[in-house]
Design a protein around this motif. Structure first.
Motif, PDB file in Angstrom:
ATOM      1  N   SER A  19       0.842  -1.205   0.000  1.00 54.58           N
ATOM      2  CA  SER A  19       0.000   0.000   0.000  1.00 54.58           C
ATOM      3  C   SER A  19       0.872   1.247   0.000  1.00 54.58           C
ATOM      4  O   SER A  19       0.524   2.262  -0.624  1.00 54.58           O
ATOM      5  N   ARG A  52       2.115   1.819  -3.604  1.00 51.59           N
ATOM      6  CA  ARG A  52       1.056   2.360  -4.461  1.00 51.59           C
ATOM      7  C   ARG A  52       0.812   3.840  -4.152  1.00 51.59           C
ATOM      8  O   ARG A  52       0.667   4.658  -5.067  1.00 51.59           O
ATOM      9  N   GLU A  62       1.659   6.907  -6.746  1.00 50.81           N
ATOM     10  CA  GLU A  62       0.577   7.832  -7.098  1.00 50.81           C
ATOM     11  C   GLU A  62       0.973   9.275  -6.799  1.00 50.81           C
ATOM     12  O   GLU A  62       0.699  10.184  -7.589  1.00 50.81           O
ATOM     13  N   SER A 115       0.110   3.210 -10.540  1.00 50.30           N
ATOM     14  CA  SER A 115       0.175   2.729  -9.154  1.00 50.30           C
ATOM     15  C   SER A 115      -0.704   1.512  -8.904  1.00 50.30           C
ATOM     16  O   SER A 115      -1.273   1.366  -7.821  1.00 50.30           O
ATOM     17  N   THR A 116      -0.824   0.637  -9.883  1.00 51.91           N
ATOM     18  CA  THR A 116      -1.536  -0.616  -9.654  1.00 51.91           C
ATOM     19  C   THR A 116      -0.702  -1.515  -8.749  1.00 51.91           C
ATOM     20  O   THR A 116       0.476  -1.238  -8.484  1.00 51.91           O
ATOM     21  N   ALA A 133       3.333  -1.508  -8.239  1.00 51.64           N
ATOM     22  CA  ALA A 133       3.960  -1.457  -6.921  1.00 51.64           C
ATOM     23  C   ALA A 133       4.963  -2.597  -6.745  1.00 51.64           C
ATOM     24  O   ALA A 133       6.073  -2.393  -6.236  1.00 51.64           O
TER      25      ALA A 133
END
Length: 305
Positions: A69, A72, A76, A82-83, A87
């Motif tokens: 997370s 990502r 971003e 940022s899928t 990542a």
């Protein structure tokens, strides 16, 4: 790299340090590490990492989670795709025991691993030579600075190859068209220039150094050069800069958030060393991210391709 591999081998504190951030010594204690946020400028560290659970929380953003997370959210914030797949590809370079991170000090199978460094030799592999050419780097000019390495994966029964660039600890940076990683211990690379000088050029990565050698049509640099190979080595490099007595430091860091923060810390450090002049070279290759990207696009524009 898959999700399980990323969660088990990529550590948030290592990622933050590689981005040029260090824990706040006043707030950090034990497993609780506090950093300045990588998402904005701030004077009080509000980005927390639990180094045992390997999770993060940014109190300024109100966001947190695991290492995926974070990747990502970071991508971003940099305006990049940022899928989860993006990542994982980005996190691969920070893995401590990744599919493409190799230990050159001992056979990988001795530790139950599947990867073994087979050999390192002078550059002659046509695919790697073409890779350099695709990056607009002249293989003949830079061949004394790089070699080729071969890695065997016993699980897949497959051999991989890539360019390697040596550092001061006997390790190597490893590159090919698909992999960006390292072999053995990570460290800086110091290259003595041809002339006695008080100048040094500070690069973030070796591909930018090789690009500049190509631009200048040199086989060895005129001035001294230090390639950090990771922004996390900037702090300890400062001692070397003083030890060598440099008066002019030419900084070729990336035009991104991490590079900007590293430049700022270097500039602030130099205020206590008035004999040292920091010369930021970013305008040369702006608005591109780095020297190599600038050179590739300059040639494309020149030749209309």
């Amino acid at each position: 790299m898959n999700i399980k591999h990323a969660l088990n081998t990529v550590y948030l504190d290592h990622v933050l340090k590689s981005l040029g951030l260090e824990p706040d010594p006043k707030k950090s204690k034990g497993r609780d590490l506090w950093f300045s946020s990588p998402f904005r400028a701030e004077s009080d560290a509000s980005f927390h990492i639990d180094s045992i659970k390997n999770i993060w929380y940014d109190f300024g953003e109100g966001e947190g989670g695991n290492v995926i997370s974070f990747a990502r959210y970071y991508l971003e914030s940099m305006g990049r795709p940022s899928t989860v797949s993006d990542a994982l590809n980005w996190l691969a370079q920070y893995s401590t025991t990744p599919v493409q991170q190799f230990d050159s000090s001992s056979p990988a199978n001795d530790n139950g691993k599947t990867l073994t460094l087979r050999r390192i030799q002078p550059l002659k592999n046509s695919a790697l030579i073409q890779y350099l050419k695709d990056r607009q780097i002249d293989p003949q000019l830079v061949k004394d600075h790089i070699k080729e390495a071969y890695i065997y994966n016993s699980e897949k029964k497959k051999e991989y190859f890539g360019l390697v660039f040596a550092n001061e600890k006997g390790g190597y940076e490893f590159r090919n068209k698909y992999i960006k990683s390292s072999i053995g211990k990570k460290a800086i690379t110091y290259i003595k220039g041809k002339r006695e000088t008080s100048n040094v050029h500070l690069f973030e990565g070796f591909m930018d150094f090789l690009t500049m050698m190509t631009v200048k049509k040199l086989t060895e640099p005129q001035d001294d050069v230090i390639i950090l190979n990771s922004l996390s080595f900037l702090q300890r490099t400062k001692d070397l800069l003083i030890e060598k007595g440099y008066a002019n430091i030419y900084v070729w860091f990336d035009n991104d958030k991490a590079g900007s923060k590293a430049k700022l810390r270097l500039s602030q450090w130099s205020e206590n060393h008035p004999h040292i002049s920091i010369r930021e070279m970013n305008e040369v290759y702006a608005p591109f991210k780095d020297v190599n990207e600038w050179y590739i696009n300059t040639l494309k524009s020149k030749w209309g391709c």
